[in-house]
Design an enzyme around this catalytic site. Structure first.
Site, PDB file in Angstrom:
ATOM      1  N   GLN A 101      49.933   1.602  53.226  1.00 30.83           N
ATOM      2  CA  GLN A 101      49.763   3.228  54.460  1.00 30.83           C
ATOM      3  C   GLN A 101      48.352   3.891  54.238  1.00 30.83           C
ATOM      4  OE1 GLN A 101      51.234   7.317  53.844  1.00 30.83           O
ATOM      5  NE2 GLN A 101      52.156   6.589  56.220  1.00 30.83           N
ATOM      6  N   TYR A 169      48.496  15.891  57.862  1.00 26.70           N
ATOM      7  CA  TYR A 169      47.049  15.284  57.223  1.00 26.70           C
ATOM      8  C   TYR A 169      45.946  15.243  58.426  1.00 26.70           C
ATOM      9  CZ  TYR A 169      49.486  13.578  52.956  1.00 26.70           C
ATOM     10  OH  TYR A 169      49.984  13.195  51.466  1.00 26.70           O
ATOM     11  N   ARG A 345      64.076   6.784  51.019  1.00 25.44           N
ATOM     12  CA  ARG A 345      64.979   7.275  49.942  1.00 25.44           C
ATOM     13  C   ARG A 345      65.590   6.355  49.963  1.00 25.44           C
ATOM     14  NH1 ARG A 345      65.414  13.201  52.838  1.00 25.44           N
ATOM     15  NH2 ARG A 345      64.903  12.035  54.207  1.00 25.44           N
TER      16      ARG A 345
HETATM   17  C1  FMN Z   1      59.614  10.146  47.084  1.00 22.47           C
HETATM   18  C2  FMN Z   1      58.813  10.446  48.479  1.00 22.47           C
HETATM   19  C3  FMN Z   1      57.243  10.776  48.870  1.00 22.47           C
HETATM   20  C4  FMN Z   1      56.817  10.006  50.357  1.00 22.47           C
HETATM   21  N1  FMN Z   1      55.748   9.868  50.548  1.00 22.47           N
HETATM   22  C5  FMN Z   1      55.192   9.189  51.575  1.00 22.47           C
HETATM   23  C6  FMN Z   1      54.075   9.467  52.066  1.00 22.47           C
HETATM   24  O1  FMN Z   1      53.572   9.031  50.954  1.00 22.47           O
HETATM   25  N2  FMN Z   1      53.216   8.712  53.152  1.00 22.47           N
HETATM   26  C7  FMN Z   1      54.302   9.062  53.798  1.00 22.47           C
HETATM   27  O2  FMN Z   1      54.006   8.230  55.029  1.00 22.47           O
HETATM   28  N3  FMN Z   1      55.616   9.691  53.726  1.00 22.47           N
HETATM   29  C8  FMN Z   1      55.998   9.252  53.131  1.00 22.47           C
HETATM   30  N4  FMN Z   1      57.743   9.834  52.410  1.00 22.47           N
HETATM   31  C9  FMN Z   1      58.389   9.949  53.652  1.00 22.47           C
HETATM   32  C10 FMN Z   1      58.881   8.860  54.050  1.00 22.47           C
HETATM   33  O3  FMN Z   1      58.001   7.479  54.412  1.00 22.47           O
HETATM   34  C11 FMN Z   1      60.053   8.712  54.585  1.00 22.47           C
HETATM   35  O4  FMN Z   1      59.262   9.102  56.212  1.00 22.47           O
HETATM   36  C12 FMN Z   1      61.244  10.357  54.628  1.00 22.47           C
HETATM   37  O5  FMN Z   1      61.314   9.978  53.447  1.00 22.47           O
HETATM   38  C13 FMN Z   1      62.460   9.899  55.683  1.00 22.47           C
HETATM   39  O6  FMN Z   1      62.811   8.295  55.350  1.00 22.47           O
HETATM   40  P1  FMN Z   1      63.808   8.180  54.916  1.00 22.47           P
HETATM   41  O7  FMN Z   1      64.991   9.004  54.887  1.00 22.47           O
HETATM   42  O8  FMN Z   1      64.114   6.564  54.414  1.00 22.47           O
HETATM   43  O9  FMN Z   1      63.788   8.232  53.192  1.00 22.47           O
HETATM   44  C14 FMN Z   1      57.972   9.867  51.299  1.00 22.47           C
HETATM   45  C15 FMN Z   1      58.852  10.452  51.360  1.00 22.47           C
HETATM   46  C16 FMN Z   1      59.462  10.932  49.792  1.00 22.47           C
HETATM   47  C17 FMN Z   1      60.973  10.551  48.990  1.00 22.47           C
END
Ligand code: FMN
Length: 392
Positions: A101, A169, A345
């Site tokens: 990304q 962003y 997650r």
């Molecule tokens: C620890 C952590 C770091 C994350 N860092 C980013 C990131 O760098 N860029 C991004 O677009 N989303 C980031 N996210 C968001 C995830 O990509 C995702 O959009 C969000 O966690 C929902 O998906 P999930 O329910 O499968 O976790 C992050 C999420 C977590 C938990």
């Protein structure tokens, strides 16, 4: 089930074949201290790849130094290419494809102790500072930075690049009618606010050519009154589809700048965040705490209903994201016409989840969405429930 839609069978993402339709979502790993790719980062992605996903996503790589959201993020310079190549080789050896990304944190970058830029000046609660307006010359330079950053990933042997058009962003700030008050060609009408996103997509495609897949993580809803919302998001997705530069859209929501928890849902880990953050940011977290980090109930597949509006509006492949932790949600996503799913997650909790699901050993992740992983990004992102010996 139609074998074309079996989530655990090979699928085509633009020019790249993935062994299945599950993508590891970008979760900033916090493993690029001193701005280099560490062995730990490589091991993190090796574990995810060995765990069975079709593609893993390295995150977050800033296209320029002032676009880094935290001081320990990798900036995509020529110097980063050799170690990124090592990472790509390790992931490929485990049978997965690799994406990264890339983006510019805009006003969110103010948390790195520098004065961030945004389409229009905006107060950053993360940095407790007002950002300044990005100039037309800087816009051109940042567009070039996106193109050269993507090209470096290609040189490093990456299969895909994900451009960040969400989460408050820079690109998402341009889209926002609330933040973007410009009166030049980059602000005002939706056509003008979308210009930056469209240019990023086109320049990245021009830079990498047809061999690399390009995904855009696009906000559908900033979660802020007067912000970018799904009606406009659908129009922007249509514009991006017409431009033909992208291979897939990954809809997301929320804003690291204005409403971070809308992105994740569930309880904000305020105490853990304040403890783990650099001092300046921790002060902001303590002062603003509950006001800034709201609580939204977590629901399985919480972006599905929003994303279905987008599904109905465009033909382009869509990656469903947001609270996916059950096999039945993945299958439902296929039935809904989504082409891929992305999981964040759940794969931090269990990098081997997809292998377990494929073998029929698991139907549901052990992730309880406590969000404590969010607070770990400054020390190396991990699930606090994974024993230390098993972590990358
Ligand atoms: C620890 C952590 C770091 C994350 N860092 C980013 C990131 O760098 N860029 C991004 O677009 N989303 C980031 N996210 C968001 C995830 O990509 C995702 O959009 C969000 O966690 C929902 O998906 P999930 O329910 O499968 O976790 C992050 C999420 C977590 C938990």
């Amino acid at each position: 089930m139609d074998s074309n839609r079996d989530p655990f069978s090979p699928a085509q993402l633009g020019p790249v074949q993935l062994r299945n339709r599950v993508v590891k979502a970008a979760t900033f790993e916090g493993m690029t201290g001193d701005q280099h790719v560490s062995d730990r980062l490589i091991e993190f992605h090796r574990q995810v790849a060995a765990g069975g996903v079709g593609m893993t996503t390295v995150a977050f790589l800033a296209v320029s130094p002032e676009g880094a959201a935290t001081p320990n993020e990798l900036v995509l310079t020529d110097g980063a290419v050799p170690r990124l190549r090592e990472l790509a080789e390790v992931v490929h050896a485990e049978g997965a494809a690799v994406s990264a990304q890339i983006g510019h944190a805009g006003a969110v970058a103010a948390s790195a102790g520098i004065r961030g830029v945004a389409p229009s000046p905006v107060f950053s609660p993360l940095a407790m500072k007002r950002t300044r307006e990005v100039t037309p010359a800087e816009i051109e330079r940042i567009l070039d930075d996106f193109a050269s950053g993507a090209l470096r990933l290609k040189q490093a042997g990456f299969d895909a690049v994900e451009v960040h058009f969400g989460h408050g962003y820079l690109v998402s700030e341009f889209l926002s009618p609330k933040i973007n008050n410009r009166r030049d060609q980059w602000g005002g009408s939706l056509e003008n606010r979308a210009r930056f996103a469209r240019e990023v997509a086109k320049r990245v495609r021009d830079a990498v050519g047809p061999e690399m897949a390009i995904l855009a993580k696009l906000n559908m809803d900033d979660g802020v009154p007067g912000g970018f919302w799904i009606d406009e998001s659908i129009e922007v997705a249509r514009m991006l589809e017409r431009d033909g530069a992208l291979d897939a859209i990954e809809p997301t929501c929320g804003s690291s700048l204005q409403n971070p928890m809308y992105l994740f849902r569930g309880e904000p880990p305020i105490a853990e965040m304040a403890e783990s953050m650099p001092k300046a940011v921790a002060l902001g977290a303590k002062l603003f705490g509950r006001f800034f980090l709201k609580t939204y109930p977590f629901e399985e597949g919480y972006l599905r209903t929003h994303a279905r509006q987008l599904r109905a509006a465009i033909e382009m492949p869509i990656v469903l994201l947001g609270g996916i932790s059950r096999r039945e949600t993945i299958e439902q996503a296929m039935d809904d016409g989504f082409d891929f799913v992305a999981m964040g997650r759940a794969l931090l909790r269990e990098p081997g989840l997809i292998n377990a699901m494929t073998k029929g050993e698991s139907r549901e992740s052990l992730c309880i969405h406590c969000n404590k992983c969010m607070a770990s990004i400054y020390q190396g992102t991990h699930c606090v429930l994974v024993p230390e010996a098993e972590r990358a």
